[in-house]
Scaffold this active site. Structure first.
Site, PDB file in Angstrom:
ATOM      1  N   SER A   1      -6.664 -12.512  13.483  1.00 52.85           N
ATOM      2  CA  SER A   1      -7.576 -13.572  13.281  1.00 52.85           C
ATOM      3  C   SER A   1      -7.306 -14.760  13.971  1.00 52.85           C
ATOM      4  O   SER A   1      -6.120 -15.061  14.546  1.00 52.85           O
ATOM      5  CB  SER A   1      -7.377 -13.952  11.654  1.00 52.85           C
ATOM      6  OG  SER A   1      -8.265 -15.131  11.138  1.00 52.85           O
TER       7      SER A   1
ATOM      8  N   TYR B   1      -1.284 -15.975   4.360  1.00 52.96           N
ATOM      9  CA  TYR B   1      -2.344 -15.308   5.069  1.00 52.96           C
ATOM     10  C   TYR B   1      -2.189 -15.867   6.659  1.00 52.96           C
ATOM     11  O   TYR B   1      -1.864 -14.641   7.521  1.00 52.96           O
ATOM     12  CB  TYR B   1      -3.618 -15.361   4.670  1.00 52.96           C
ATOM     13  CG  TYR B   1      -4.807 -14.588   5.589  1.00 52.96           C
ATOM     14  CD1 TYR B   1      -4.902 -13.345   5.562  1.00 52.96           C
ATOM     15  CD2 TYR B   1      -5.693 -15.498   6.242  1.00 52.96           C
ATOM     16  CE1 TYR B   1      -5.575 -12.643   6.191  1.00 52.96           C
ATOM     17  CE2 TYR B   1      -6.623 -14.647   7.029  1.00 52.96           C
ATOM     18  CZ  TYR B   1      -6.536 -13.415   7.104  1.00 52.96           C
ATOM     19  OH  TYR B   1      -7.508 -12.738   8.157  1.00 52.96           O
TER      20      TYR B   1
HETATM   21  N1  LIG Z   1     -13.994 -11.408   7.143  1.00 53.87           N
HETATM   22  C1  LIG Z   1     -13.294 -12.336   7.911  1.00 53.87           C
HETATM   23  O1  LIG Z   1     -13.765 -13.592   8.011  1.00 53.87           O
HETATM   24  C2  LIG Z   1     -12.078 -11.913   8.606  1.00 53.87           C
HETATM   25  C3  LIG Z   1     -11.693 -13.124   9.622  1.00 53.87           C
HETATM   26  C4  LIG Z   1     -10.566 -12.782  10.498  1.00 53.87           C
HETATM   27  C5  LIG Z   1      -9.924 -11.625  10.298  1.00 53.87           C
HETATM   28  N2  LIG Z   1     -10.314 -10.506   9.358  1.00 53.87           N
HETATM   29  C6  LIG Z   1      -9.263  -9.585   9.213  1.00 53.87           C
HETATM   30  O2  LIG Z   1     -10.236  -8.438   9.195  1.00 53.87           O
HETATM   31  C7  LIG Z   1      -9.534  -7.201   8.900  1.00 53.87           C
HETATM   32  C8  LIG Z   1     -10.710  -6.508   7.959  1.00 53.87           C
HETATM   33  O3  LIG Z   1     -11.115  -7.352   7.044  1.00 53.87           O
HETATM   34  P1  LIG Z   1     -12.648  -7.469   6.663  1.00 53.87           P
HETATM   35  O4  LIG Z   1     -12.888  -8.684   6.960  1.00 53.87           O
HETATM   36  O5  LIG Z   1     -13.594  -6.339   6.920  1.00 53.87           O
HETATM   37  O6  LIG Z   1     -12.670  -7.416   4.849  1.00 53.87           O
HETATM   38  P2  LIG Z   1     -12.995  -6.525   3.823  1.00 53.87           P
HETATM   39  O7  LIG Z   1     -14.326  -5.964   4.074  1.00 53.87           O
HETATM   40  O8  LIG Z   1     -12.220  -6.936   2.665  1.00 53.87           O
HETATM   41  O9  LIG Z   1     -12.121  -5.114   4.277  1.00 53.87           O
HETATM   42  C9  LIG Z   1     -10.715  -4.847   4.239  1.00 53.87           C
HETATM   43  C10 LIG Z   1     -10.422  -3.317   4.248  1.00 53.87           C
HETATM   44  O10 LIG Z   1      -8.854  -3.395   4.087  1.00 53.87           O
HETATM   45  C11 LIG Z   1      -8.701  -2.400   3.170  1.00 53.87           C
HETATM   46  N3  LIG Z   1      -7.417  -2.368   2.131  1.00 53.87           N
HETATM   47  C12 LIG Z   1      -7.272  -3.675   1.513  1.00 53.87           C
HETATM   48  N4  LIG Z   1      -6.153  -3.507   0.836  1.00 53.87           N
HETATM   49  C13 LIG Z   1      -5.713  -2.337   1.275  1.00 53.87           C
HETATM   50  C14 LIG Z   1      -4.525  -1.621   0.704  1.00 53.87           C
HETATM   51  N5  LIG Z   1      -3.600  -2.169  -0.196  1.00 53.87           N
HETATM   52  N6  LIG Z   1      -4.374  -0.351   1.200  1.00 53.87           N
HETATM   53  C15 LIG Z   1      -5.019   0.048   2.259  1.00 53.87           C
HETATM   54  N7  LIG Z   1      -6.150  -0.420   2.791  1.00 53.87           N
HETATM   55  C16 LIG Z   1      -6.452  -1.780   2.107  1.00 53.87           C
HETATM   56  C17 LIG Z   1      -9.878  -2.199   2.170  1.00 53.87           C
HETATM   57  O11 LIG Z   1     -10.149  -1.114   1.645  1.00 53.87           O
HETATM   58  P3  LIG Z   1      -9.910  -0.670  -0.007  1.00 53.87           P
HETATM   59  O12 LIG Z   1     -10.070  -1.835  -0.570  1.00 53.87           O
HETATM   60  O13 LIG Z   1     -10.768   0.302  -0.137  1.00 53.87           O
HETATM   61  O14 LIG Z   1      -8.403  -0.382   0.062  1.00 53.87           O
HETATM   62  C18 LIG Z   1     -10.990  -2.541   3.258  1.00 53.87           C
HETATM   63  O15 LIG Z   1     -11.452  -1.278   3.771  1.00 53.87           O
HETATM   64  C19 LIG Z   1      -8.437  -7.667   7.785  1.00 53.87           C
HETATM   65  O16 LIG Z   1      -7.208  -7.480   8.515  1.00 53.87           O
HETATM   66  C20 LIG Z   1      -8.808  -9.352   7.824  1.00 53.87           C
HETATM   67  O17 LIG Z   1      -7.666 -10.135   7.634  1.00 53.87           O
HETATM   68  C21 LIG Z   1     -11.149 -10.774   8.630  1.00 53.87           C
END
Ligand SMILES: NC(=O)c1ccc[n+]([C@@H]2O[C@H](COP(=O)([O-])OP(=O)(O)OC[C@H]3O[C@@H](n4cnc5c(N)ncnc54)[C@H](OP(=O)(O)O)[C@@H]3O)[C@@H](O)[C@H]2O)c1
Length: 264
Positions: free
Chosen positions: A143, A156
């Protein structure tokens, strides 16, 4: 598990929503078979059906990677089935908003396990086989939070600083092996992340002045960078400016700026 296929095979963690789902779509569209994992089976099953319409073989493995040992278990399961991965995408992760002293300790443990320990264990288990075959692409999803400390989201941001640091170092170690590692650094992106992290009310997500990308755009930029073997990709111009600022400006400027974005 996947039967033999001539298509390259990718594993995507956190593929049940957001950036992970779109990375799986991106990989399938570009000729990969895909193993998708997360906790929510219905979402994974629906995505697998969609990926098959794109010509990919898609396998679902439901797993809670925040459980200590779960990532090693997953790697052992793949090895036992003779699975050889061409691409590993460590995307699963979540955040948490609030003062560190008030943060739920169990949630901190789960975040450290998922964002740090599972990513590290899975990479340690899978990368050696790639190096032995002289072929492979690894992606870490960090991130722009990795580039400066983030009061009110301290744990985080620290987990993402680890992901960036580990990824950049391993990328250097892998030079000349035929295997590359790319750290994808998105900024605010429309996914389930803000709701899951309690970040919806933060200016970073609620202010219309701060641009948000779609998960499809983030996945596309990440995929392109990974295929080119770039060590780091920061998505979007504004996010590049934020990351650059975190590296060059003194903390006396960075912390008030961070408060504007992460303060409630
Ligand atoms: N959205 C943003 O603004 C942003 C910005 C920078 C970086 N990121 C990073 O991008 C990545 C993806 O996040 P996203 O934004 O796409 O959010 P998201 O839609 O909430 O996706 C998160 C994913 O991680 C999985 N996950 C969560 N807890 C888990 C667990 N205990 N075991 C296995 N899988 C788990 C979730 O699946 P389940 O709930 O089905 O387990 C989901 O598929 C993350 O690493 C996040 O830190 C996001």
């Amino acid at each position: 598990m996947q039967e033999n296929s001539s298509r390259p095979l990718a594993l995507v963690t956190g593929a049940s929503s957001g950036i992970g789902s779109d990375l799986a779509r991106e990989l399938a569209r570009h000729g990969h078979d895909v193993i998708i994992t997360a906790r929510r089976a219905p979402e994974l099953d629906a995505l697998a059906t969609e990926l098959r319409t794109l010509g990919a073989r898609a396998t679902v493995i439901t797993k809670d990677l925040s459980v200590p040992g779960a990532a090693r278990e997953l790697a052992a399961q793949l090895e036992a089935a003779g699975t050889q991965l061409d691409v590993l995408v460590n995307n699963a992760g979540f955040g948490d908003v609030g003062a560190f002293v008030a943060e739920d300790s169990d949630r901190i443990d789960a975040m450290l396990q998922l964002n740090i320990a599972a990513l590290t264990a899975l990479t340690r288990a899978i990368a050696p086989g790639m190096v032995a075959r002289k072929r492979g692409r690894i992606m870490f999803v960090a991130s722009i939070a990795a580039y400066q400390p983030g009061p009110n989201m301290a744990t985080y941001c620290a987990t993402k600083a680890y992901v960036l640091s580990l990824g950049e170092a391993i990328a250097q170690e892998l030079r000349g092996t035929g295997v590359t590692l790319t750290v994808l650094c998105p900024g605010a992106t429309h996914t389930g992340f803000a709701a899951e992290s309690g970040a919806e009310k933060l200016p970073l997500f609620s202010s219309s002045l701060i641009p948000k990308m779609t998960s499809a755009a983030v996945a596309s930029a990440g995929y392109q960078a990974m295929i080119k073997g770039k060590p780091v990709v920061i998505t979007g111009l504004m996010n590049k400016v934020v990351a650059f600022s975190g590296q060059v400006f003194p903390r006396s400027i960075i912390f008030p700026a961070a408060k504007l974005m992460l303060g409630e």
